[in-house]
Design a protein around this motif. Structure first.
Motif, PDB file in Angstrom:
ATOM      1  N   UNK A  26       0.860  -1.180   0.000  1.00 15.10           N
ATOM      2  CA  UNK A  26       0.000   0.000   0.000  1.00 15.10           C
ATOM      3  C   UNK A  26       0.893   1.226   0.000  1.00 15.10           C
ATOM      4  N   UNK A  27       0.832   1.974  -1.109  1.00 16.45           N
ATOM      5  CA  UNK A  27       1.694   3.144  -1.302  1.00 16.45           C
ATOM      6  C   UNK A  27       0.914   4.403  -0.956  1.00 16.45           C
ATOM      7  N   UNK A  28       1.345   5.101   0.109  1.00 12.30           N
ATOM      8  CA  UNK A  28       0.633   6.294   0.564  1.00 12.30           C
ATOM      9  C   UNK A  28       1.372   7.552   0.115  1.00 12.30           C
ATOM     10  N   UNK A  29       0.619   8.523  -0.399  1.00  8.60           N
ATOM     11  CA  UNK A  29       1.247   9.811  -0.684  1.00  8.60           C
ATOM     12  C   UNK A  29       0.318  10.949  -0.290  1.00  8.60           C
ATOM     13  N   UNK A  30       0.914  12.088  -0.022  1.00  7.96           N
ATOM     14  CA  UNK A  30       0.155  13.248   0.444  1.00  7.96           C
ATOM     15  C   UNK A  30       0.999  14.039   1.410  1.00  7.96           C
ATOM     16  N   UNK A  31       0.623  15.306   1.605  1.00  9.79           N
ATOM     17  CA  UNK A  31       1.427  16.202   2.428  1.00  9.79           C
ATOM     18  C   UNK A  31       1.524  15.736   3.872  1.00  9.79           C
ATOM     19  N   UNK A  32       2.471  16.332   4.569  1.00 14.35           N
ATOM     20  CA  UNK A  32       2.629  16.160   6.011  1.00 14.35           C
ATOM     21  C   UNK A  32       1.303  16.515   6.689  1.00 14.35           C
ATOM     22  N   UNK A  33       0.868  15.646   7.574  1.00 13.20           N
ATOM     23  CA  UNK A  33      -0.356  15.937   8.326  1.00 13.20           C
ATOM     24  C   UNK A  33      -1.645  15.601   7.590  1.00 13.20           C
ATOM     25  N   UNK A  34      -1.504  14.969   6.430  1.00 14.84           N
ATOM     26  CA  UNK A  34      -2.715  14.682   5.654  1.00 14.84           C
ATOM     27  C   UNK A  34      -3.387  13.377   6.090  1.00 14.84           C
TER      28      UNK A  34
END
Ligand SMILES: Nc1ncnc2c1ncn2[C@@H]1O[C@H](COP(=O)(O)OP(=O)(O)O)[C@@H](O)[C@H]1O
Ligand SMILES: [Mg+2]
Length: 139
Positions: A26-34
Protein backbone atom coordinates in the motif's frame (compact mmCIF):
# COMPACT_ATOMS: atom_id res chain seq x y z
CA UNK A 1 -13.96 9.89 -0.73
CA UNK A 2 -14.05 12.49 2.03
CA UNK A 3 -13.36 11.76 5.68
CA UNK A 4 -14.21 14.20 8.44
CA UNK A 5 -12.09 12.88 11.29
CA UNK A 6 -9.02 10.82 12.11
CA UNK A 7 -11.35 8.08 13.38
CA UNK A 8 -13.16 7.95 10.08
CA UNK A 9 -9.86 7.69 8.21
CA UNK A 10 -8.85 4.79 10.44
CA UNK A 11 -12.14 3.04 9.73
CA UNK A 12 -11.60 3.31 5.98
CA UNK A 13 -8.14 1.79 6.42
CA UNK A 14 -9.43 -0.93 8.70
CA UNK A 15 -11.97 -1.93 6.09
CA UNK A 16 -9.32 -2.00 3.38
CA UNK A 17 -7.10 -4.13 5.62
CA UNK A 18 -9.74 -6.87 5.79
CA UNK A 19 -9.13 -7.61 2.13
CA UNK A 20 -5.32 -7.57 2.29
CA UNK A 21 -3.11 -10.56 1.73
CA UNK A 22 0.56 -11.24 2.50
CA UNK A 23 2.72 -9.52 -0.09
CA UNK A 24 0.32 -6.65 -0.68
CA UNK A 25 1.81 -3.18 -0.93
CA UNK A 26 0.00 0.00 0.00
CA UNK A 27 1.69 3.14 -1.30
CA UNK A 28 0.63 6.29 0.56
CA UNK A 29 1.25 9.81 -0.68
CA UNK A 30 0.15 13.25 0.44
CA UNK A 31 1.43 16.20 2.43
CA UNK A 32 2.63 16.16 6.01
CA UNK A 33 -0.36 15.94 8.33
CA UNK A 34 -2.71 14.68 5.65
CA UNK A 35 -3.34 11.38 7.44
CA UNK A 36 -0.88 8.76 6.17
CA UNK A 37 0.22 7.57 9.59
CA UNK A 38 -3.37 7.67 10.86
CA UNK A 39 -4.36 5.48 7.94
CA UNK A 40 -1.49 3.10 8.72
CA UNK A 41 -2.80 2.75 12.27
CA UNK A 42 -6.14 1.70 10.84
CA UNK A 43 -4.46 -0.86 8.62
CA UNK A 44 -2.61 -2.21 11.64
CA UNK A 45 -5.86 -2.47 13.57
CA UNK A 46 -7.50 -4.31 10.68
CA UNK A 47 -4.57 -6.72 10.46
CA UNK A 48 -4.86 -7.54 14.13
CA UNK A 49 -1.74 -5.72 15.31
CA UNK A 50 -1.91 -5.50 19.10
CA UNK A 51 -1.43 -1.94 20.26
CA UNK A 52 -1.95 -0.57 16.76
CA UNK A 53 -2.43 2.81 18.46
CA UNK A 54 1.30 2.88 19.02
CA UNK A 55 2.03 2.84 15.31
CA UNK A 56 3.71 6.16 14.60
CA UNK A 57 6.14 7.69 12.20
CA UNK A 58 9.52 6.54 13.38
CA UNK A 59 12.05 9.32 13.77
CA UNK A 60 15.25 7.36 13.55
CA UNK A 61 14.32 4.26 11.64
CA UNK A 62 12.67 4.11 8.27
CA UNK A 63 11.12 0.72 8.75
CA UNK A 64 9.16 -0.80 11.60
CA UNK A 65 7.72 -4.28 11.77
CA UNK A 66 4.58 -5.18 13.72
CA UNK A 67 3.20 -8.66 14.26
CA UNK A 68 -0.44 -9.30 13.58
CA UNK A 69 -2.54 -11.96 11.90
CA UNK A 70 -0.50 -10.80 8.93
CA UNK A 71 2.74 -8.95 9.76
CA UNK A 72 2.79 -5.24 8.98
CA UNK A 73 5.89 -3.54 7.61
CA UNK A 74 5.60 0.21 8.00
CA UNK A 75 8.03 2.32 6.00
CA UNK A 76 8.25 6.07 6.24
CA UNK A 77 10.50 7.55 3.60
CA UNK A 78 10.09 11.19 4.62
CA UNK A 79 13.76 11.55 5.45
CA UNK A 80 14.90 9.73 2.39
CA UNK A 81 16.79 11.91 -0.04
CA UNK A 82 18.32 9.63 -2.60
CA UNK A 83 17.44 6.33 -4.19
CA UNK A 84 20.90 5.16 -3.20
CA UNK A 85 19.83 5.34 0.45
CA UNK A 86 16.81 3.19 -0.18
CA UNK A 87 18.87 0.63 -2.00
CA UNK A 88 20.95 0.35 1.14
CA UNK A 89 17.82 -0.39 3.12
CA UNK A 90 17.09 -3.46 1.05
CA UNK A 91 13.44 -2.49 0.79
CA UNK A 92 12.86 -5.40 -1.53
CA UNK A 93 13.14 -7.74 1.41
CA UNK A 94 10.06 -6.12 2.86
CA UNK A 95 8.20 -5.56 -0.34
CA UNK A 96 8.55 -9.16 -1.33
CA UNK A 97 8.19 -10.51 2.18
CA UNK A 98 5.32 -12.32 3.81
CA UNK A 99 3.62 -9.31 5.30
CA UNK A 100 1.62 -6.32 4.21
CA UNK A 101 3.85 -3.34 3.42
CA UNK A 102 2.61 0.20 3.96
CA UNK A 103 4.86 2.94 2.62
CA UNK A 104 4.52 6.63 3.50
CA UNK A 105 5.98 9.02 0.90
CA UNK A 106 5.93 6.12 -1.53
CA UNK A 107 6.27 8.47 -4.50
CA UNK A 108 9.96 8.72 -3.60
CA UNK A 109 10.54 5.13 -4.67
CA UNK A 110 7.91 4.91 -7.37
CA UNK A 111 10.31 3.24 -9.81
CA UNK A 112 11.16 0.49 -7.30
CA UNK A 113 7.58 -0.49 -6.57
CA UNK A 114 5.74 -3.24 -8.40
CA UNK A 115 2.76 -2.15 -10.46
CA UNK A 116 0.45 -4.45 -8.52
CA UNK A 117 0.00 -2.18 -5.56
CA UNK A 118 -2.70 -0.17 -3.88
CA UNK A 119 -2.26 3.58 -4.18
CA UNK A 120 -3.77 5.85 -1.56
CA UNK A 121 -3.59 9.61 -1.98
CA UNK A 122 -4.40 12.11 0.76
CA UNK A 123 -5.33 15.77 0.53
CA UNK A 124 -6.10 18.21 3.32
CA UNK A 125 -9.39 19.90 2.60
CA UNK A 126 -9.28 22.24 5.58
CA UNK A 127 -9.96 21.57 9.26
CA UNK A 128 -10.35 17.86 9.79
CA UNK A 129 -11.55 17.19 6.26
CA UNK A 130 -9.37 14.96 4.13
CA UNK A 131 -9.84 13.60 0.66
CA UNK A 132 -8.73 9.98 0.39
CA UNK A 133 -8.45 8.34 -3.02
CA UNK A 134 -7.81 4.60 -3.15
CA UNK A 135 -6.75 2.92 -6.38
CA UNK A 136 -6.29 -0.84 -6.35
CA UNK A 137 -3.88 -2.10 -9.00
CA UNK A 138 -3.73 -5.69 -7.77
CA UNK A 139 -5.23 -8.38 -9.99
N1 LIG B 1 -9.94 13.30 8.57
C1 LIG B 1 -8.73 13.09 9.11
N2 LIG B 1 -8.00 12.03 8.70
C2 LIG B 1 -6.76 11.81 9.22
N3 LIG B 1 -6.16 12.59 10.15
C3 LIG B 1 -6.85 13.64 10.59
C4 LIG B 1 -8.16 13.94 10.08
N4 LIG B 1 -8.61 15.05 10.71
C5 LIG B 1 -7.64 15.44 11.55
N5 LIG B 1 -6.58 14.61 11.49
C6 LIG B 1 -5.33 14.79 12.27
O1 LIG B 1 -4.32 15.15 11.34
C7 LIG B 1 -3.10 14.55 11.73
C8 LIG B 1 -2.62 13.63 10.63
O2 LIG B 1 -1.34 13.23 10.97
P1 LIG B 1 -0.62 11.97 10.34
O3 LIG B 1 -1.60 10.85 10.22
O4 LIG B 1 0.61 11.76 11.16
O5 LIG B 1 -0.28 12.51 8.88
P2 LIG B 1 0.95 12.16 7.93
O6 LIG B 1 1.46 10.81 8.32
O7 LIG B 1 0.37 12.22 6.55
O8 LIG B 1 1.96 13.25 8.15
C9 LIG B 1 -3.35 13.81 13.02
O9 LIG B 1 -3.02 14.64 14.09
C10 LIG B 1 -4.85 13.54 12.95
O10 LIG B 1 -5.42 13.41 14.23
MG1 LIG C 1 3.40 10.13 8.76
Amino acid sequence: MITNSAEETMLIAEKLAKGLKPGDIIALSGDMGSGKTTFTKGIGKGLGVKDSKRINSPTFVLIKEYSGKIPLYHLDLYRLDTLKEIENLAVEEYIYGTGVTVIEWAEKIKCLLPEKRILVKFKVKGGTKREVVIEDFRD
